[in-house]
Scaffold this motif. Sequence first.
Motif, mmCIF file in Angstrom:
data_model
loop_
_atom_site.group_PDB
_atom_site.id
_atom_site.type_symbol
_atom_site.label_atom_id
_atom_site.label_comp_id
_atom_site.label_asym_id
_atom_site.label_seq_id
_atom_site.Cartn_x
_atom_site.Cartn_y
_atom_site.Cartn_z
ATOM 1 N N LYS A 39 0.813 -1.224 0.000
ATOM 2 C CA LYS A 39 0.000 0.000 0.000
ATOM 3 C C LYS A 39 0.846 1.273 0.000
ATOM 4 N N PRO A 40 1.778 1.467 0.948
ATOM 5 C CA PRO A 40 2.563 2.711 0.923
ATOM 6 C C PRO A 40 3.424 2.854 -0.322
ATOM 7 N N ILE A 43 1.053 3.857 -3.210
ATOM 8 C CA ILE A 43 0.629 5.254 -3.075
ATOM 9 C C ILE A 43 1.767 6.191 -3.463
ATOM 10 N N CYS A 47 1.724 8.795 -6.738
ATOM 11 C CA CYS A 47 1.999 10.227 -6.568
ATOM 12 C C CYS A 47 3.156 10.658 -7.461
ATOM 13 N N VAL A 219 -1.368 13.433 0.596
ATOM 14 C CA VAL A 219 -2.108 12.328 -0.038
ATOM 15 C C VAL A 219 -1.986 11.044 0.792
ATOM 16 N N PRO A 220 -0.773 10.641 1.207
ATOM 17 C CA PRO A 220 -0.674 9.461 2.084
ATOM 18 C C PRO A 220 -1.446 9.617 3.393
ATOM 19 N N ARG A 221 -1.461 10.819 3.965
ATOM 20 C CA ARG A 221 -2.203 11.013 5.213
ATOM 21 C C ARG A 221 -3.706 10.867 4.976
ATOM 22 N N LEU A 222 -4.184 11.385 3.839
ATOM 23 C CA LEU A 222 -5.604 11.248 3.514
ATOM 24 C C LEU A 222 -5.984 9.785 3.302
ATOM 25 N N LEU A 223 -4.999 8.976 2.884
ATOM 26 C CA LEU A 223 -5.237 7.553 2.644
ATOM 27 C C LEU A 223 -4.824 6.697 3.845
ATOM 28 N N ASN A 224 -4.703 7.356 5.007
ATOM 29 C CA ASN A 224 -4.511 6.680 6.303
ATOM 30 C C ASN A 224 -3.157 5.984 6.461
ATOM 31 N N LEU A 225 -2.133 6.481 5.796
ATOM 32 C CA LEU A 225 -0.789 5.987 6.093
ATOM 33 C C LEU A 225 -0.282 6.676 7.354
ATOM 34 N N ALA A 230 4.216 8.940 5.633
ATOM 35 C CA ALA A 230 3.889 10.164 4.899
ATOM 36 C C ALA A 230 5.113 11.071 4.772
#
Length: 294
Positions: A39-40, A43, A47, A219-225, A230
């Motif tokens: 996932k990370p 993402i 980006c 963007v990573p923070r919005l996707l709960n990383l 992030a």
Amino acid sequence: MTANLLSTVFLPLALGIIMFGLGLSLTLADFARVVKFPKPVLIGLVCQIMLLPLACFFIAKGFQLEAALAVGLMLLAASPGGTTANLYSHLAHGDVALNITLTAVNSVIAILTMPLIVNLSLMYFMAGDQAIPLQFAKVVQVFAIVLGPVAIGMWVRSRFAEFAERMQKPVKIVSALFLALIILLAVAKDWETFVEYAPVVGLAALCFNLLSLGVGYFVPRLLNLSQRQAVAIGMEIGIHNGTLAIALALSPMLLNNPTMAIPAAIYSIIMFFTAAVFGWWVNRVHGAELAAEA
């Protein structure tokens, strides 16, 4: 030393040493980590490969950059993250392992994405006949420039681990010196254009840099990383491999256009200051959370 000798000998040698230094810090486990933590990595790659070139295109259009400068900024956007991102991520308490994996994977993917993005940029901003043909020979050249020295560095680390550990710091110092010389070379090769366009290109590069850091972090923070992930992605995306972009722009075998190297040269100076401020800010605001995740 003639300008031609600088472009054909010094520049590939300098880039080779920098990419060799990257190889000394990589192992096969860095690539395998994609399977364990998809996932990370996914993402970060989305980006880097999709969002940034699109944002860069609108910045180049918005600032009405001269055609070669617009292509140069797009070339920078297509470049993978620089090795310095690992250091900045470490200082900012980011996930350095994620940085290393993103650098490794994106450096491989860039072999295909860089010619594609640059070709599309050339066809849009300049005459289509100036595009780099996506021929096998050109892909091999980019492969040799990007991955050849990295593979050698990884082989040295796998066979002579202690030697690789000892060499990492000296190679990083030499790489930093080469980066400074490459920036000077890029500016000197087209000094008149640099003086004429430096203010507008500098503003465009600054906007792109701040946007890169913002996209890479929010963007990573919005996707709960996590915060550490992030921060790592923000540094990876905000610190581009300007050396590679300059080398491809100046190379007589590829773009052979000094003007296209100017955005990467300016960006390579700006990014160190903005990345430091970004690292300070995120630790001031989220220091406790970063410490808890470490």
